[in-house]
Design an enzyme around this catalytic site. Structure first.
Site, PDB file in Angstrom:
ATOM      1  N   ARG A  31       6.349 -20.868   2.945  1.00 45.00           N
ATOM      2  CA  ARG A  31       5.178 -20.650   2.107  1.00 45.00           C
ATOM      3  C   ARG A  31       3.899 -21.287   2.648  1.00 45.00           C
ATOM      4  O   ARG A  31       2.912 -20.611   2.877  1.00 45.00           O
ATOM      5  CB  ARG A  31       5.439 -21.183   0.695  1.00 45.00           C
ATOM      6  CG  ARG A  31       4.369 -20.737  -0.300  1.00 45.00           C
ATOM      7  CD  ARG A  31       4.515 -21.379  -1.656  1.00 45.00           C
ATOM      8  NE  ARG A  31       5.836 -21.185  -2.239  1.00 45.00           N
ATOM      9  CZ  ARG A  31       6.212 -21.720  -3.403  1.00 45.00           C
ATOM     10  NH1 ARG A  31       5.368 -22.484  -4.075  1.00 45.00           N
ATOM     11  NH2 ARG A  31       7.420 -21.512  -3.892  1.00 45.00           N
ATOM     12  N   HIS A  77       7.384  -9.659  -0.454  1.00 44.27           N
ATOM     13  CA  HIS A  77       6.904 -10.948  -0.991  1.00 44.27           C
ATOM     14  C   HIS A  77       7.195 -11.055  -2.488  1.00 44.27           C
ATOM     15  O   HIS A  77       6.394 -10.611  -3.318  1.00 44.27           O
ATOM     16  CB  HIS A  77       5.390 -11.067  -0.732  1.00 44.27           C
ATOM     17  CG  HIS A  77       4.862 -12.470  -0.825  1.00 44.27           C
ATOM     18  ND1 HIS A  77       5.131 -13.429   0.113  1.00 44.27           N
ATOM     19  CD2 HIS A  77       4.070 -13.068  -1.761  1.00 44.27           C
ATOM     20  CE1 HIS A  77       4.523 -14.563  -0.215  1.00 44.27           C
ATOM     21  NE2 HIS A  77       3.876 -14.363  -1.354  1.00 44.27           N
ATOM     22  N   TYR A 121     -10.082  -2.024  -8.230  1.00 51.07           N
ATOM     23  CA  TYR A 121     -11.425  -1.545  -7.905  1.00 51.07           C
ATOM     24  C   TYR A 121     -11.743  -1.605  -6.409  1.00 51.07           C
ATOM     25  O   TYR A 121     -12.685  -0.961  -5.963  1.00 51.07           O
ATOM     26  CB  TYR A 121     -12.490  -2.369  -8.645  1.00 51.07           C
ATOM     27  CG  TYR A 121     -12.376  -2.292 -10.142  1.00 51.07           C
ATOM     28  CD1 TYR A 121     -12.532  -1.071 -10.809  1.00 51.07           C
ATOM     29  CD2 TYR A 121     -12.121  -3.429 -10.905  1.00 51.07           C
ATOM     30  CE1 TYR A 121     -12.432  -0.996 -12.195  1.00 51.07           C
ATOM     31  CE2 TYR A 121     -12.019  -3.366 -12.284  1.00 51.07           C
ATOM     32  CZ  TYR A 121     -12.170  -2.147 -12.930  1.00 51.07           C
ATOM     33  OH  TYR A 121     -12.074  -2.071 -14.289  1.00 51.07           O
TER      34      TYR A 121
END
Length: 852
Positions: A31, A77, A121
């Site tokens: 990580r 993931h 968006y």
């Protein structure tokens, strides 16, 4: 307990330990820390690989971010969508990454800390440089691992041609460790990597000539080089960053304009915090702050107050705001799955090692592919040489399998070759196609020989790595953004304080203060003066000196001790304030007092201190010369400057260059002039030699002047306010130790001599009475008279008052009012004129009345 169930007793301490270690290793490896080879953390690697698999490359159209995040989330993931989107957004921000990996379309946040638009968006695709990080990934160049549900495979590392760890840096907080790597310039990193490939034993100092320092995406200035050097050598260091600022005049107002800020600084937060400091009066000199940043670039304007000094305000901004920050380098990356602290050479070494492995594996893949194709071509060529027989065998066979078997038996072919012949198209029977087969076979055999040569020779592999790196440099290399200021260091107090002229005053009771010179205004000669200090009734001002804030103050006490401090360390007070007790500033004994002080520019520069001397004089006429160098290492309790004999005390100390002439003035009105060279340099503990012989036991030395500019004139002042200036040539040079010549005619009206100074027309004079009244006048108002005259009245003394101190001041044309030049003094008490011509005595230096 139900039947068949079995309880296993475990030690809770061991269980917690193993569980925590598993968790922490998972965070470290999977990580938070980047891999030393491709410089990426798992989330960034998965985002880029996901986009690659999705076909959202630099030559494709943009795709919705939500689609990309969904791909990465669903396949590779298994964490929150925010972590994936945030990682992708950061790779598209020009202020976050030195070389962006993602090409974003839409609102991807701002340097003010604004959040990006929601992923539904925005759109994204890979940049060309990211393509070069994934190039050759399909050629078995890297290992793959199963994804979280074992349904797919993902790469453990990317076969990057870009040294991404050094170029883009990384930051992450794991468990028990963290990493913070700065970005660098791609061209410099590749030059350094090429230099390493050419010479594996290259020293880090040689690498630094190529990779000069970090290069931040937001530009700015790297201030000081020690931290950079330490980080390159050890993997840990502190890099100081400053904003890029210039001074401009905007609508008649002085402004500081900032166009680049330090890396990872939030612009909006910085401006808000600066405004708060200004409102809280912790930052002086700023009238307004405007953020004029637009699509053309950053522009923060600090509008200054009219009396502010831009340099000082800028230094205050560096000191108290994020215009100066530091980047703590901590180069921890995963090496073979283990976290390791790396210096710059080790990072380059592991990258080159990775590239070498990629080139070997890619060559092996291409060799296998070429050999497979050569094998098929050999079969096709056999078939084309025996085309009639091949056709007959195929036509006679019942099916494809039988045809393959018959061909294998007849021509001793392999299964693959036989299959290729059976599947051969009719057009390949033409003569042209048969020539093509032979040409392709020849080319493939040359390729196979070349690939084998690459695998046999390490030099060739290294040459390929170099060529590919230089190709990357040509494609993406650019100029440095961050400027390096090697001379930079810590901000000291003097950077915060303007180097302006100040008046330093010390009272008889030992109170000291500094006041800006501009607080004193020029008056005409004979004026009453203005209040210089509010002292207690029994106290009066005894010393006055003019210096600048950045100078060093050497304090000499009447017992012969020396202390020093910076002028800006003396507490500032207004013209009328009392000041602070010297005992609170320096460790002076209770029965001792400061008698002289020297303002000197530098106590660190060896050339300066070795070329200067301190000349001291005592009340009993003893003088002593000591090198300034002996005072450059102070102690808190002071150091010995001179051994003062019993019944005597130190009166004056002056800084000289070894070629000055010394004047000593006596209370009785006599003065002596001798060359400084007549006094040899002595150690700090010496007591000195005779400078002047006193006329009687009541007489004493009142002052000493050191002259090296012989165009100066000598000014003397008596305690009742009379004074005059005379030419230096009126005083003939004698040996030290003489009785001196008359310098002022001492009468009951004039009182004894209290001051002797060397002056020019460009000086002003500051005179302070024991009552605290001060007057400032221009020396040019005083005409030059003979040395044996009585002089003219300089200040109107009231009652039993008398003069306490006299100092000369440099004239400041902007600050001073023009004084009138008078040849006749008007008595301020009764209005009668004093004709000074009657009081002049013979100025003949050989007059026996005035000689010793």
């Amino acid at each position: 307990m139900a039947d068949g169930e079995k309880l296993i007793p475990i030690n809770i301490e061991e269980e917690m330990k193993s569980a925590y270690i598993d968790y922490s290793m998972s965070v470290i490896v999977s990580r938070a820390l980047p891999d030393v080879r491709d410089g990426l953390k798992p989330v960034h690697r998965r985002v880029l690989f996901g986009m690659h698999e999705l076909g959202v490359r630099s030559n494709s159209s943009h795709k919705k971010s939500a689609r990309i995040v969904g791909e990465v989330l669903g396949k590779y993931h298994p964490h929150g969508d925010t972590s994936v989107y945030d990682a992708m957004v950061r790779m598209a921000q020009e202020w976050s990454l030195r070389y962006m990996l993602v090409d974003g379309q839409g609102n991807f946040g701002s340097v003010d800390g604004d959040s990006p638009a929601a992923m539904r968006y925005t759109e994204a695709r890979m940049r060309k440089i990211a393509d070069d990080m994934l190039i050759d990934i399909e050629k078995e160049t890297v290992d793959y691992q199963l994804n979280f549900d074992d349904s797919l495979k993902e790469p453990t590392v990317l076969p990057t041609r870009v040294p991404s760890l050094l170029v883009n840096g990384a930051s992450g907080i794991a468990v028990g460790m963290a990493t913070n790597m700065p970005p660098h310039n791609l061209s410099e990193v590749i030059d350094g990597t090429v230099a390493y490939i050419d010479n594996n034993d290259i020293e880090i100092d040689e690498l630094i000539t190529h990779i000069k320092a970090p290069d931040f995406p937001t530009g700015g200035t790297i201030y000081g080089y020690d931290g950079v050097k330490e980080a390159f050598h050890t993997g840990r260091g502190r890099v100081k960053m400053r904003a890029k600022a210039t001074f401009e005049e905007v609508q008649g107002r002085e402004c500081i304009v900032v166009t680049e800020i330090p890396y990872q600084v939030n612009k909006a937060d910085m401006i808000k915090k600066t405004a708060d400091l200004v409102n809280d009066k912790k930052l002086e000199g700023i009238a307004n702050i405007r953020d004029e940043s637009d699509r053309n670039g950053m522009r923060i304007v600090y509008i200054l107050k009219r009396d502010a000094i831009p340099n000082i305000v800028l230094n205050m901004l560096f000191k108290y705001t994020a215009l100066q920050t530091s980047f703590s380098v901590n180069n921890i990356a995963l090496v073979n799955g283990r976290p390791q602290l790396l210096n710059v050479k080790e990072m380059i070494h592991y990258f080159v090692e990775h590239r070498h492995e990629v080139v070997v594996r890619r060559t092996q893949f291409e060799l296998k592919k070429a050999e497979d194709r050569a094998h098929i071509l050999e079969g096709l060529i056999i078939a084309s040489d025996n085309i009639d027989e091949v056709i007959a065998i195929i036509r006679a066979s019942k099916n494809a399998d039988e045809a393959r078997t018959n061909l294998i038996e007849r021509f001793k072919l392999s299964e693959i070759q036989a299959k290729a012949i059976v599947e051969m198209r009719l057009r390949q029977l033409t003569g042209l196609e048969q020539d093509k087969l032979r040409t392709e076979y020849d080319e493939i055999m040359l390729l196979i020989a070349d690939l084998k040569d690459i695998l046999d020779k390490k030099d060739r592999r290294m040459s390929i790595i170099k060529d590919e790196l230089l190709e990357i440099k040509d494609k993406y290399g650019d100029e440095r953004r961050s400027v390096i200021n090697i001379a930079g260091g810590d901000l000291s107090m003097e950077d915060m304080i303007p180097d302006e002229q100040v008046v330093i005053t010390i009272s008889h009771a030992g109170y000291i203060k500094r006041t800006p010179l501009s607080e004193y205004k020029t008056q005409n000669r004979g004026g009453v003066g203005q209040k210089a200090s509010s002292t207690r009734n029994e106290d009066f001002l005894e010393h006055l000196f003019v210096g600048t804030n950045h100078q060093y103050m050497l304090f000499f006490t009447q017992k012969g001790k020396c202390f020093w401090m910076r002028v800006f360390e003396i507490p500032e007070g207004s013209r009328t304030s009392k000041g602070r007790a010297i005992q609170n500033l320096i460790n002076i004994e209770q029965d001792d007092s400061v008698k002289a002080f020297i303002c000197t520019q530098d106590l660190k520069d060896e050339e300066y201190i070795n070329a200067h001397y301190v000349i001291m004089a005592t009340k009993k006429g003893v003088v002593k010369k000591t090198s300034l160098e002996q005072y450059s290492r102070p102690r808190q309790n002071g150091i010995n400057a001179i051994t003062v004999r019993e019944g005597d005390e130190l009166l004056e100390a002056k800084l000289t260059t070894g070629s000055s002439e010394i004047f000593l003035g006596l209370k009785s009105g006599k003065a002596i002039r001798f060359e400084e060279s007549k006094t040899r340099p002595m150690g700090r503990n010496a007591s000195g030699v005779r400078g002047i012989t006193l006329a009687n036991d009541d007489d004493e030395v009142i002052g000493m002047v050191s002259v090296h500019n012989f165009e100066d004139e000598i000014l003397v002042v008596s305690e009742k306010g009379y004074g005059k200036r005379s030419s230096i040539d009126d005083y003939r040079v004698t040996n030290r130790g003489g009785k001196g010549v008359k310098t002022i005619s001492v009468t009951d009206k004039t009182g004894g001599l209290v001051a002797i100074k060397n002056v020019t027309d460009s000086d002003d004079l500051m005179i302070i009475n024991k009552s605290g009244i001060a007057i400032r006048m221009s020396v040019e108002n005083l005409r030059v008279m003979g040395r044996a005259t009585q002089g003219v009245r300089l200040i109107n003394i009231k009652g039993n008052d008398s003069i306490a101190a006299v100092a000369k001041v440099m004239k400041d044309e902007d600050d001073l009012e023009e004084a009138e030049i008078l040849d006749i003094e008007v008595n301020a008490e009764d209005g009668t004129e004093i004709d000074n011509s009657d009081s002049e005595e013979s100025t003949d230096p050989d007059n026996p009345e005035t000689e010793e």
